[in-house]
Design a protein around this motif. Structure first.
Motif, PDB file in Angstrom:
ATOM      1  N   ASN A  25      -4.681  12.700   0.120  1.00 52.26           N
ATOM      2  CA  ASN A  25      -4.849  11.260  -0.449  1.00 52.26           C
ATOM      3  C   ASN A  25      -6.028  10.432  -0.366  1.00 52.26           C
ATOM      4  O   ASN A  25      -6.238   9.842  -1.401  1.00 52.26           O
ATOM      5  N   ARG A  26      -6.748  10.623   0.788  1.00 51.71           N
ATOM      6  CA  ARG A  26      -7.971   9.870   1.184  1.00 51.71           C
ATOM      7  C   ARG A  26      -9.163  10.457  -0.122  1.00 51.71           C
ATOM      8  O   ARG A  26     -10.009   9.655  -0.725  1.00 51.71           O
ATOM      9  N   ALA A  27      -9.123  11.848  -0.242  1.00 55.08           N
ATOM     10  CA  ALA A  27      -9.938  12.408  -1.358  1.00 55.08           C
ATOM     11  C   ALA A  27      -9.557  11.982  -2.573  1.00 55.08           C
ATOM     12  O   ALA A  27     -10.439  11.731  -3.526  1.00 55.08           O
ATOM     13  N   LYS A  28      -8.197  11.802  -2.957  1.00 55.29           N
ATOM     14  CA  LYS A  28      -7.967  11.173  -4.175  1.00 55.29           C
ATOM     15  C   LYS A  28      -8.320   9.807  -4.443  1.00 55.29           C
ATOM     16  O   LYS A  28      -8.846   9.449  -5.564  1.00 55.29           O
ATOM     17  N   VAL A  29      -8.143   9.256  -3.474  1.00 57.72           N
ATOM     18  CA  VAL A  29      -8.692   7.512  -3.363  1.00 57.72           C
ATOM     19  C   VAL A  29     -10.216   7.696  -3.907  1.00 57.72           C
ATOM     20  O   VAL A  29     -10.681   6.967  -4.719  1.00 57.72           O
ATOM     21  N   VAL A  30     -10.988   8.564  -3.195  1.00 56.21           N
ATOM     22  CA  VAL A  30     -12.206   8.571  -3.236  1.00 56.21           C
ATOM     23  C   VAL A  30     -12.426   9.168  -4.754  1.00 56.21           C
ATOM     24  O   VAL A  30     -13.594   8.361  -5.756  1.00 56.21           O
ATOM     25  N   ALA A  31     -11.770   9.951  -5.379  1.00 56.68           N
ATOM     26  CA  ALA A  31     -12.147  10.827  -6.693  1.00 56.68           C
ATOM     27  C   ALA A  31     -11.538   9.416  -7.741  1.00 56.68           C
ATOM     28  O   ALA A  31     -12.289   9.405  -8.678  1.00 56.68           O
ATOM     29  N   ASP A  32     -10.771   8.880  -7.455  1.00 59.10           N
ATOM     30  CA  ASP A  32     -10.237   7.860  -8.245  1.00 59.10           C
ATOM     31  C   ASP A  32     -11.424   6.850  -8.745  1.00 59.10           C
ATOM     32  O   ASP A  32     -11.563   6.412  -9.555  1.00 59.10           O
ATOM     33  N   TYR A  33     -11.596   6.263  -7.479  1.00 59.68           N
ATOM     34  CA  TYR A  33     -12.979   5.355  -7.581  1.00 59.68           C
ATOM     35  C   TYR A  33     -14.293   5.886  -8.484  1.00 59.68           C
ATOM     36  O   TYR A  33     -14.687   5.159  -8.965  1.00 59.68           O
ATOM     37  N   ARG A  34     -14.523   7.056  -7.839  1.00 64.75           N
ATOM     38  CA  ARG A  34     -15.730   7.643  -8.447  1.00 64.75           C
ATOM     39  C   ARG A  34     -15.493   7.859 -10.144  1.00 64.75           C
ATOM     40  O   ARG A  34     -16.346   7.572 -10.930  1.00 64.75           O
ATOM     41  N   ARG A  35     -14.102   8.001 -10.522  1.00 63.55           N
ATOM     42  CA  ARG A  35     -13.575   8.102 -12.133  1.00 63.55           C
ATOM     43  C   ARG A  35     -13.904   6.889 -12.470  1.00 63.55           C
ATOM     44  O   ARG A  35     -14.105   6.854 -13.908  1.00 63.55           O
ATOM     45  N   GLY A  36     -13.768   5.750 -11.868  1.00 63.11           N
ATOM     46  CA  GLY A  36     -14.209   4.404 -12.468  1.00 63.11           C
ATOM     47  C   GLY A  36     -12.752   3.543 -12.310  1.00 63.11           C
ATOM     48  O   GLY A  36     -12.786   2.354 -12.951  1.00 63.11           O
ATOM     49  N   ASP A  37     -11.789   3.948 -11.468  1.00 65.20           N
ATOM     50  CA  ASP A  37     -10.510   3.145 -11.678  1.00 65.20           C
ATOM     51  C   ASP A  37     -11.128   1.937 -10.623  1.00 65.20           C
ATOM     52  O   ASP A  37     -11.687   1.774  -9.667  1.00 65.20           O
ATOM     53  N   ALA A  38     -10.115   1.026 -11.026  1.00 66.55           N
ATOM     54  CA  ALA A  38     -10.267  -0.342 -10.318  1.00 66.55           C
ATOM     55  C   ALA A  38      -9.754  -0.330  -8.953  1.00 66.55           C
ATOM     56  O   ALA A  38      -8.710   0.499  -8.779  1.00 66.55           O
ATOM     57  N   VAL A  39     -10.409  -1.090  -7.999  1.00 68.36           N
ATOM     58  CA  VAL A  39      -9.645  -0.916  -6.559  1.00 68.36           C
ATOM     59  C   VAL A  39      -8.227  -1.412  -6.638  1.00 68.36           C
ATOM     60  O   VAL A  39      -7.363  -0.722  -5.782  1.00 68.36           O
ATOM     61  N   LYS A  40      -7.858  -2.478  -7.472  1.00 70.70           N
ATOM     62  CA  LYS A  40      -6.429  -2.699  -7.294  1.00 70.70           C
ATOM     63  C   LYS A  40      -5.564  -1.851  -7.730  1.00 70.70           C
ATOM     64  O   LYS A  40      -4.364  -1.689  -7.528  1.00 70.70           O
ATOM     65  N   ASP A  41      -6.291  -1.169  -8.746  1.00 71.64           N
ATOM     66  CA  ASP A  41      -5.307  -0.065  -9.488  1.00 71.64           C
ATOM     67  C   ASP A  41      -5.028   1.028  -8.615  1.00 71.64           C
ATOM     68  O   ASP A  41      -3.887   1.770  -8.382  1.00 71.64           O
ATOM     69  N   ILE A  42      -6.022   1.443  -7.856  1.00 73.14           N
ATOM     70  CA  ILE A  42      -6.052   2.578  -6.759  1.00 73.14           C
ATOM     71  C   ILE A  42      -5.145   1.993  -5.568  1.00 73.14           C
ATOM     72  O   ILE A  42      -4.156   2.831  -5.345  1.00 73.14           O
ATOM     73  N   ALA A  43      -5.122   0.761  -5.011  1.00 74.01           N
ATOM     74  CA  ALA A  43      -4.256   0.265  -4.229  1.00 74.01           C
ATOM     75  C   ALA A  43      -2.639   0.355  -4.545  1.00 74.01           C
ATOM     76  O   ALA A  43      -1.897   0.826  -3.846  1.00 74.01           O
ATOM     77  N   ALA A  44      -2.411   0.035  -5.960  1.00 73.89           N
ATOM     78  CA  ALA A  44      -0.970   0.071  -6.046  1.00 73.89           C
ATOM     79  C   ALA A  44      -0.571   1.420  -6.408  1.00 73.89           C
ATOM     80  O   ALA A  44       0.641   1.709  -6.180  1.00 73.89           O
ATOM     81  N   ARG A  45      -1.459   2.327  -6.808  1.00 77.63           N
ATOM     82  CA  ARG A  45      -0.980   3.708  -7.052  1.00 77.63           C
ATOM     83  C   ARG A  45      -0.569   4.261  -5.840  1.00 77.63           C
ATOM     84  O   ARG A  45       0.523   5.241  -5.684  1.00 77.63           O
ATOM     85  N   TYR A  46      -1.316   4.195  -4.638  1.00 78.88           N
ATOM     86  CA  TYR A  46      -0.937   4.861  -3.383  1.00 78.88           C
ATOM     87  C   TYR A  46       0.032   3.679  -2.443  1.00 78.88           C
ATOM     88  O   TYR A  46      -0.170   4.115  -1.306  1.00 78.88           O
ATOM     89  N   SER A  47       0.183   2.649  -2.825  1.00 78.48           N
ATOM     90  CA  SER A  47       1.104   1.633  -2.067  1.00 78.48           C
ATOM     91  C   SER A  47       0.277   1.232  -0.722  1.00 78.48           C
ATOM     92  O   SER A  47       0.647   1.366   0.184  1.00 78.48           O
ATOM     93  N   ILE A  48      -0.953   0.810  -0.736  1.00 81.34           N
ATOM     94  CA  ILE A  48      -1.814   0.674   0.066  1.00 81.34           C
ATOM     95  C   ILE A  48      -2.453  -0.521  -0.443  1.00 81.34           C
ATOM     96  O   ILE A  48      -2.751  -1.204  -1.446  1.00 81.34           O
ATOM     97  N   HIS A  49      -3.126  -1.361   0.653  1.00 82.75           N
ATOM     98  CA  HIS A  49      -3.521  -2.629   0.420  1.00 82.75           C
ATOM     99  C   HIS A  49      -5.308  -2.386  -0.109  1.00 82.75           C
ATOM    100  O   HIS A  49      -5.718  -1.443   0.317  1.00 82.75           O
ATOM    101  N   ARG A  50      -5.938  -3.324  -0.887  1.00 87.25           N
ATOM    102  CA  ARG A  50      -7.063  -3.150  -1.274  1.00 87.25           C
ATOM    103  C   ARG A  50      -8.140  -2.964  -0.338  1.00 87.25           C
ATOM    104  O   ARG A  50      -9.033  -2.263  -0.623  1.00 87.25           O
ATOM    105  N   SER A  51      -8.103  -3.539   0.539  1.00 87.65           N
ATOM    106  CA  SER A  51      -9.019  -3.381   1.719  1.00 87.65           C
ATOM    107  C   SER A  51      -8.985  -1.957   2.435  1.00 87.65           C
ATOM    108  O   SER A  51      -9.906  -1.583   3.026  1.00 87.65           O
TER     109      SER A  51
END
Length: 121
Positions: A25-51
């Motif tokens: 899941n950490r690798a997916k977070v990195v991949a999603d960010y590199r793909r251009g997804d917004a931090v708030k969208d990634i946080a919502a997708r994985y039910s984690i905080h933006r920080s």
């Protein structure tokens, strides 16, 4: 006994449920960010905080995105402004916000004219 919720294992003796991201899941977070997804969208997708997203990215040594107008847009905004157009007109012509146009013009090193109606030449 392992404490868990719908998202996975959580920390023991915590007043809040804290989700631990697995390595995949950490690798997916990195991949999603590199793909251009917004931090708030990634946080919502994985039910984690933006920080938590930014922490995962910094540990993976992923450089943060740079925001603002690209250099060619700032240059064009500055050229249009120095040709006599107002900031609002420049913004409308380039399809950007007033604040973005103003920041681009100032960021390119152009001094702003005094506000108000300009005398006719």
């Amino acid at each position: 006994m392992v404490r868990a919720d719908a998202r996975g294992p959580v920390v023991k003796n915590s007043s809040q449920a804290q989700t631990r991201l697995s390595f995949p899941n950490r690798a997916k977070v990195v991949a999603d960010y590199r793909r251009g997804d917004a931090v708030k969208d990634i946080a919502a997708r994985y039910s984690i905080h933006r920080s938590t997203v930014t922490e995962v990215l910094s540990r993976a040594e992923v450089p943060a995105r740079r925001y603002g107008l690209p250099e060619p847009v700032r240059k064009e905004a500055a050229q249009l402004y120095t040709q006599g157009l107002g900031i609002r007109t420049v913004a409308d012509r380039l399809g950007i916000s007033y604040a973005g146009a103003r920041a681009g013009i100032v960021g390119y090193g152009v001094a702003l004219r005094p506000s108000g109606r300009q005398p006719r030449r």
